[in-house]
Design a protein around this motif. Sequence first.
Motif, short mmCIF file in Angstrom:
data_model
loop_
_atom_site.label_atom_id
_atom_site.label_comp_id
_atom_site.label_asym_id
_atom_site.label_seq_id
_atom_site.Cartn_x
_atom_site.Cartn_y
_atom_site.Cartn_z
N ASP A 57 0.85 -1.21 0.00
CA ASP A 57 0.00 0.00 0.00
C ASP A 57 0.87 1.25 0.00
N ILE A 58 1.92 1.22 0.82
CA ILE A 58 2.81 2.39 0.91
C ILE A 58 3.48 2.64 -0.45
N GLU A 59 3.79 1.54 -1.13
CA GLU A 59 4.42 1.70 -2.45
C GLU A 59 3.58 2.55 -3.39
N GLN A 60 2.26 2.49 -3.22
CA GLN A 60 1.38 3.29 -4.09
C GLN A 60 1.63 4.79 -3.92
N SER A 87 4.62 9.73 8.73
CA SER A 87 3.56 8.97 9.40
C SER A 87 3.79 7.47 9.24
N GLN A 88 4.42 7.07 8.14
CA GLN A 88 4.60 5.63 7.89
C GLN A 88 6.04 5.19 8.16
N SER A 89 6.75 5.96 8.97
CA SER A 89 8.11 5.57 9.33
C SER A 89 8.07 4.67 10.56
N VAL A 90 9.23 4.13 10.92
CA VAL A 90 9.32 3.23 12.07
C VAL A 90 9.83 4.03 13.28
#
Length: 549
Positions: A57-60, A87-90
């Motif tokens: 999903d993130i790849e999108q 927001s989508q980092s670790v």
Amino acid sequence: MKATKRIADATQESLHRIFTVAEAPDSTLGLIEQEMSQNLVGFLNNHIVASENALTDIEQDFIDAQIPEQPAFVSDHMSHLLDKLVSQSVHTSSPSFVGHMTSALPSFILPLSKLMVGLNQNLVKVETSKAFTPLERQVLGMMHNLVYQETSDFYQNWMHSAQHSLGAFCSGGTVANITALWVARNKLLKADGDFKGVARSGLFAALQHYGYQGLAILVSERGHYSLKKSADILGLGQDSVIAIPTDENNKIDCIKLAQKCDELAAKNIKVLSIVGVAGTTETGNIDPLNAMADIAEQHQCHFHVDAAWGGATLLSNKYRPLLAGVERADSVTIDAHKQMYVPMGAGVVIFKDPSSVAAIEHHAEYILRKGSKDLGSHTLEGSRPGMAMLVYSSLHIISRPGYEMLINQAIEKAEYFADIINQHPDFELITKPELCLLTYRYAPKSVQELLANQGKNNDVAGQQHINLLLGKLTKFIQKRQREDGKSFVSRTRIEVGHYNGEKVIVFRVVLANPLTTKEILQDILVEQSKLALESEQFLPELLAAANTK
Ligand SMILES: *Cc1c(COP(=O)(O)O)cnc(C)c1O
């Protein structure tokens, strides 16, 4: 909601602005900067979304290969970064993320990094770094001192000498290991009579000249994969890295090491280097370095110690003896970006002999002239940032006793975690911590008893079946825990001696973050027990197997 979309233009004036005018304090970037400098942890907590999206999903969000024709306003772009990237980092600095060697950073690091980036010095040569070159040489001296503890005369003589270097600063443990073995290779296959040396004539000519059938690098089966990369790019081939079995404590078996050395000598295969691991990546154990140094001496080969992760332990007077013998190594790798709390991009390789780096010296006319103090003449990397400054500052601000406290606390926290795992009926400690790293798994009491019985009855197939199921359960729990986003442990597969060397999937925990509390560790076990009960397939199957016996 955004108001009408503003359009930016690529004009001379706008380009001039981005090089000269700071973002206003009340702009999006200005506000982010303030929030980050006031409270980095708070900023990360606010902007990193806990629950995990699938990578596909993130790849999108990162799918367009077109370079933009339309410039973006900085503020708009910042909003985009917060939304799609931050927001989508670790959350590597979260105290409940105990699965990685990448941990929290002291708060002084952020402004210091900004200073380093702002100065943008290039350490490849003095011309573009000036004071940063002596600083980096001093850091190499301090790290050399940490390992070898030479006299102050030694450091006065060699630290700033143009023809010498006490080591090489690099981007991390991988490049450090490559550099160490590169030096070992070039020293072994040096120029001799008509032969110009491996650096000029290549490996084929070198082996012919010296009459070797091949070269080998010997390391325990727990050695880091960067050694295979090194063997690959140094022309030896990955298969020349020979894995020596370990004992039940994950330490290299020195009898088997010595046997292998003899076996290779009989085949006229020269051992390029014996590599000791001081803190294995998977289990955190330290090889018997003194015994290995004896074998290296006997076979007259290079002795390298890969202390990328565990090297920082030398800063603790209490635990330093765990690495006894490290001072006999010809070269040592230490990552400052692991247990020294420096951001990534900071590794060193240290050489016992200050003239070792002559073996990999390169010169060029426009830079790196002979006799210059340019660091680039003996580093694998060319242009390099001033990361040494962050190590320098950390060593000054935290100091040796400060590091000792951090290291000791981490090890003692790992011992505490091992204790509560041992006391819990439904968890099994797989490798006990020597440093701040341990592995374990969820295994209900009845299943542990079944495994023990199978062991007594030599029921190898039965044990394999149960270990396979437990592995699936471990994987299930670890994935669910990561997806829930409250806490994180990693997982790996290791051979376990008391299960006939079978490869078993385990949780792996690294307790370097000083903000991780005992309560957090207790909660991790509670959460994992709960998640286990949600496994609708593996847990019932395991319990059924345990009940029928
Ligand atoms: C991490 C590690 C490396 C590799 O270091 P990088 O900084 O990731 O390149 C090598 N050896 C050991 C033992 C390590 O733990």
